[in-house]
Every structure is written in C-alpha cells, then in structure tokens.
Scaffold this active site. Structure first.
Site, PDB file in Angstrom:
ATOM      1  N   HIS A 143       0.777  -1.335   0.197  1.00  0.00           N
ATOM      2  CA  HIS A 143       0.017  -0.018  -0.036  1.00  0.00           C
ATOM      3  C   HIS A 143       0.924   0.930  -0.187  1.00  0.00           C
ATOM      4  O   HIS A 143       0.454   2.532   0.253  1.00  0.00           O
ATOM      5  CB  HIS A 143      -0.956  -0.006   1.199  1.00  0.00           C
ATOM      6  CG  HIS A 143      -1.766  -1.200   1.215  1.00  0.00           C
ATOM      7  ND1 HIS A 143      -2.731  -1.306   0.227  1.00  0.00           N
ATOM      8  CD2 HIS A 143      -2.139  -2.012   2.198  1.00  0.00           C
ATOM      9  CE1 HIS A 143      -3.582  -2.443   0.695  1.00  0.00           C
ATOM     10  NE2 HIS A 143      -3.227  -2.956   1.644  1.00  0.00           N
ATOM     11  N   ARG A 165     -10.565   2.609  -5.896  1.00  0.00           N
ATOM     12  CA  ARG A 165     -11.930   2.633  -5.669  1.00  0.00           C
ATOM     13  C   ARG A 165     -12.532   3.650  -5.201  1.00  0.00           C
ATOM     14  O   ARG A 165     -11.988   4.578  -4.773  1.00  0.00           O
ATOM     15  CB  ARG A 165     -12.009   1.455  -4.562  1.00  0.00           C
ATOM     16  CG  ARG A 165     -13.482   0.949  -4.415  1.00  0.00           C
ATOM     17  CD  ARG A 165     -13.400  -0.066  -3.244  1.00  0.00           C
ATOM     18  NE  ARG A 165     -14.686  -0.742  -3.051  1.00  0.00           N
ATOM     19  CZ  ARG A 165     -14.907  -1.746  -2.162  1.00  0.00           C
ATOM     20  NH1 ARG A 165     -14.081  -1.952  -1.219  1.00  0.00           N
ATOM     21  NH2 ARG A 165     -16.265  -2.217  -1.936  1.00  0.00           N
ATOM     22  N   MET A 271     -13.721 -16.516  -3.679  1.00  0.00           N
ATOM     23  CA  MET A 271     -12.597 -15.869  -2.752  1.00  0.00           C
ATOM     24  C   MET A 271     -13.113 -16.060  -1.081  1.00  0.00           C
ATOM     25  O   MET A 271     -12.427 -16.257  -0.292  1.00  0.00           O
ATOM     26  CB  MET A 271     -12.130 -14.581  -3.127  1.00  0.00           C
ATOM     27  CG  MET A 271     -11.663 -14.402  -4.489  1.00  0.00           C
ATOM     28  SD  MET A 271     -10.879 -12.884  -4.831  1.00  0.00           S
ATOM     29  CE  MET A 271      -9.544 -12.500  -3.611  1.00  0.00           C
ATOM     30  N   LYS A 282     -18.208  -7.602   1.811  1.00  0.00           N
ATOM     31  CA  LYS A 282     -19.481  -7.643   0.900  1.00  0.00           C
ATOM     32  C   LYS A 282     -18.968  -7.585  -0.511  1.00  0.00           C
ATOM     33  O   LYS A 282     -19.303  -8.399  -1.521  1.00  0.00           O
ATOM     34  CB  LYS A 282     -20.399  -6.458   1.032  1.00  0.00           C
ATOM     35  CG  LYS A 282     -21.031  -6.556   2.246  1.00  0.00           C
ATOM     36  CD  LYS A 282     -22.222  -5.379   2.540  1.00  0.00           C
ATOM     37  CE  LYS A 282     -23.076  -5.367   3.695  1.00  0.00           C
ATOM     38  NZ  LYS A 282     -24.265  -4.316   3.581  1.00  0.00           N
TER      39      LYS A 282
END
Length: 322
Positions: A143, A165, A271, A282
C-alpha cells in the site's frame, strides 16, 4: 567476521532457494502470528475526536498499520527481481482481488493462491526470508506510495498495478476492516469519528486523495515504470474486458475463455469461501449508501472536486454520485 557473514549468507540463500519455508509454513504459521501480536505491544497510537485510540506504527512522518518500525526501516532494501510485478493501492480498494487475478495471469493458471496476498508477497509486513523464498515470477503487493517502494522497483523498471476504488465505498470498507482486525488496531470507535479521520488524512497510509494524486504524478513524471490504474468498479461491471486489458498491460497473451475462467475463479463468492471473512465483507459497488449520511456524502463529493483536478480518472468514472 567476514567468514561468519559469508556462512550466514550461504545458509540464507540455501534456505530461500529451496523454498523449504513454504513446506514448513503450516507448522510455523501459529508461531509467526504469536510473535506478530507480541510485537504489537511496542507500537504507537492515534486518537479520534472522541478520544478512542487506534494502534498504528509511526515511521518517517507517516502512519502505517502496526507492522513495526523494524520492518518499515528495511523495506527500501527488499530484493526485487526483474520479472516481479507490483500491486499497490490505498487499503480496501481491491488489492486482495487484484492480487489473485494478476497471479493467475502471470502464472497462466486459473487457480487461487494458497495463502493470499498477505503471506505471498506483502512488502509492508512480510519478512524478507518469506519474500525471497517465493518462486518467480512473483506478484509483490503493497500500500506504499511510489517513492516508498523498494529501490529495485525503479532500478529494474518493474510494472506496477495501482488499485483504485470509489472513496465512499473505500472508507466504509476500511472502517469495517479496522474494526474486524481488533487484535491489530484495537479500535472501538464509531464510523462517524472514523470518517472524520479519513477525510482529514489521519488514518494509516494517509490521505486518500493525496495518495492518488501522488500516483497520478508518478504516471506523468516517472518513466522508469509502466503504471496501470485498475478500477474496482470496472472489475465488477466488466470483469472479462478489464482482465483482458490488464493482461495486455502485463504482456501476457490470453484468450477470452481464459479471462472468463479467471473472472469466475476470482469472484467474490469463491474468494470468500477460501479466505478469512475478516478480509472479505461484501465486495460490492455502492454499499456506502447504507452507511454515509447526506452530509458525509457531500463532504466526499466536495473533496474530490477540490483536490482531484487533473486526475487520471474522471469524477464519473469513480461513480461517486450514483
């Protein structure tokens, strides 16, 4: 001393090249986890508006998860190979999903990895002997910002996939991630206070908007690395087409049928079955509507318009207002 150092290097090379650690990992995994949690006692804390604390590591003026200063002080020197691929992106922007897709593409096998991105290439946290024991070609994930990646990434002109995202879905997912990993973060705050930290850039890995502006700048000023922005929303809406585009960037020739197989194997449902539910909640687009207030929604819209002028992706592409 030179002789002793040479012997240590020889043994290290022998162990990592044999990859024996991956055969023994099921035995040592509980011990590695125990040592990690013991080390958490020495970490730093940040505080939200209500006074609730969150465990982190502060290093070089930045905030990271509680990986430890010892690890973060050595990441610049991680050994990078010529055929490595790097995945980076702000937390909860699809890095686990992207890791599986990329490793399937470069290995040309539509099979999920055995342990996932955490153990199989997480630069920020995994010890060098695990990274060096991975067979080539490796998918290394992080990251980190561009300038914080290992030196070898630039020197060897490694291809980089940057996940992105919608920030609204990102903050909701990041909050649940932080709360679920209580042994790591030890955070019990509300979403309201967490959201305030997010928009102020006070969470681990910093400000979401500055993060992507930094990567956007890298695409324009750094010629050492080819950089591909992989949008979470595109993978959800058009997985096969996006996978084919990604394969083309990686220089991997695939058929539409193989892309369809990769999309199916890497589906959220598949997954979630194989991985910890702590990492997969979710995996949908637009879940922010169930959490953000009208005011919070407006704040993110305003920040995007104020900060992201000239960004590679348009406002509509990140699907903020729909």
């Amino acid at each position: 001393m030179p002789l002793l150092q040479s012997l240590k290097s020889y043994i290290y090379d022998l162990v990592t090249r044999s990859r024996v650690i991956w055969y023994l990992l099921p035995i040592f995994y509980p011990i590695i986890g125990f040592l990690f949690y013991i080390n958490l006692k020495n970490e730093d804390y940040i505080t939200d508006e209500s006074g609730t604390t969150m465990r982190v590591t502060k290093w070089n003026g930045k905030i990271y998860p509680a990986f430890g200063k010892k690890r973060l002080s050595t990441t610049k020197d991680i050994n990078i190979r010529k055929n490595d691929v790097i995945i980076s992106g702000y937390p909860k922007t699809g890095s686990h999903w992207s890791f599986e897709i990329v490793q399937m593409l470069i290995h040309k096998k539509a099979i999920l990895s055995k342990y996932g991105k955490g153990l199989e290439g997480m630069l920020d946290a995994m010890p060098d002997f695990l990274l060096d024991s991975l067979p080539s070609p490796r998918v290394m994930n992080s990251h980190f910002l561009y300038n914080d990646l290992p030196r070898g990434v630039k020197e060897k002109k490694i291809k980089i996939v940057v996940t992105i995202r919608n920030p609204k879905d990102t903050v909701v997912s990041f909050y649940h991630h932080t709360k679920n990993l209580h042994k790591v973060y030890a955070y019990d705050g509300t979403f309201e206070n967490y959201f305030k930290m997010f928009v102020k850039g006070e969470l681990d890995y910093g400000d979401y908007f500055e993060y992507y502006l930094n990567w956007n700048k890298a695409t324009k000023t750094r010629k050492d690395n080819a950089i591909f922005f992989l949008e979470f929303e595109s993978l959800k809406e058009n997985p096969v087409a996006t996978i084919i585009e990604l394969a083309d960037f990686l220089g991997v020739a695939i058929t539409k049928e193989f892309a369809e197989e990769v999309a199916n194997v890497s589906s959220f449902k598949n997954m979630q079955k194989k991985r910890s539910s702590l990492m997969f909640r979710k995996g949908v687009v637009g879940d922010w509507k169930n959490t953000l207030t009208e005011e919070q929604n407006t704040v993110v819209d305003r920040l995007w318009r104020e900060k992201m002028t000239g960004f590679k992706l348009t406002y509509s592409q990140c699907q903020l207002s729909t």
